[in-house]
Write an enzyme that holds these catalytic residues in place. Sequence first.
Site, PDB file in Angstrom:
ATOM      1  N   PRO A   2       1.358   7.181  -2.373  1.00 47.72           N
ATOM      2  CG  PRO A   2       3.655   6.790  -2.123  1.00 47.72           C
ATOM      3  CD  PRO A   2       2.332   6.080  -2.253  1.00 47.72           C
ATOM      4  CB  THR A  43      -0.952   0.013   1.202  1.00 49.37           C
ATOM      5  OG1 THR A  43      -0.188  -0.084   2.412  1.00 49.37           O
ATOM      6  CG2 THR A  43      -1.925  -1.157   1.143  1.00 49.37           C
ATOM      7  CG  ASP A  44       4.031   2.122   2.820  1.00 44.61           C
ATOM      8  OD1 ASP A  44       2.913   1.822   3.267  1.00 44.61           O
ATOM      9  OD2 ASP A  44       4.984   2.455   3.533  1.00 44.61           O
ATOM     10  CG  PHE A  45       5.487   0.377  -3.176  1.00 46.86           C
ATOM     11  CD1 PHE A  45       6.669   1.097  -3.097  1.00 46.86           C
ATOM     12  CD2 PHE A  45       5.448  -0.865  -2.568  1.00 46.86           C
ATOM     13  CE1 PHE A  45       7.774   0.597  -2.445  1.00 46.86           C
ATOM     14  CE2 PHE A  45       6.554  -1.376  -1.908  1.00 46.86           C
ATOM     15  CZ  PHE A  45       7.724  -0.642  -1.846  1.00 46.86           C
TER      16      PHE A  45
END
Length: 407
Positions: free
Chosen positions: A182, A177-179
């Site tokens: 952003p 999910t971090d990718f």
Amino acid sequence: MTEYSAKPFEGLRVLDFCWVVIGPMTTRYFSDFGAEVLRVESSLRPDVIRHGLPFAEGKPGVNRSGYWANYNSGKLGLGLNMADERARNLAFRLATEWADVVTENFTPGTMEKWGLGYDALRKHNPGLVMFSASMLGRGGPYDSQPGFGPVLTALSGHTNFTGWPDRVPVSPYGAYTDFLIPHIAFSAVCAALDHKRRTGQGQYLDLSQLEAALYFAGPPVLDYLANGRIQTRNGNHDPDMAPHAVYRCDGNDRWCAIACPTDAAWHALAQTIDRPDLADDATLATLDGRKQREAELDAAIEAWTITRSPDEAMQACQAVGVAAGAVRDCRDLFDDPQEAHRGHFVFMDHPEMGRYASDANCFQLSETAPDYRRSPLLGEHTEYVMRELLGMPESEYRALSDDGVFE
């Protein structure tokens, strides 16, 4: 030679407390396009991905992680020991006297504990834009829940969708999910900056990584709401396409993904793999018919792909309008002619890592080019920030440094 205008964020000043992936990826867009981004860290508690693989030449070190370097290009490294009140006071000065934007993705309450919450900062800097990302967003019974990307993929349902029907769920690669998030975060900060430009007013942005991740699980969520169906693991198959899978090709661990979203695509694929009998089979003319014989079709396709390289299979499918893509490994990505044409991989020189590769931005602007610069060493620009940006006398800087304020 192309003539470019000034960078979109030239003159913008960002005080960046972000760590791990989502925050640093978001703020890197600003440093690439002209902003001065101060990356706040401490040698006593360095960012966890400074210890993340790969390391240059396989040698670990806080300044040798390619993982960390990739998401922090072009920033300035500022060391502050936030356990020291004097460091917190300096951070407050930077946030109120210097910064246009403050970013952080700590557990909710951390910035407030340091006296750096938005309410405290905006009293002295009313035009400040502050961006806070956290696992679950601020407020509610679980807002202080700690965790990393694999926890969020589980909470958002992505882990439940990943894997084979007869096996346990598998977490997608890394902090998945971090990718994804952003791009949402960057857009939100840009919108807040546009609002400030028009009104002079600052904004506080509270991003829930869980809620943002749910945008990428829309179809199964809507399927449940509309039809009462709970989607689970389906391997490489797709409920709305058949065939749809990744097929073994010639060579060691080489594969090609092939998908047929329409009846016409299936007919073209059957002809391409030299199976006119399947192309003419009336029971396979519809999606429902093909889903019932999916294993048989997968075997027929793989009997064809196994004699070809991934690129040969991909090109043969694409030539007849069938969606296909060779499964690339990292070696393939650096050799890919399309990536080379776009200039996706940028090579930079680093004092500890030597020459290293970094991702370029996935978008290109028509009137301005990004400025790719290497990532900073831990605390590399602390003296510059204190002496030049805050006007600190050298004697004071040396005394605070000796006291460990900049560790």
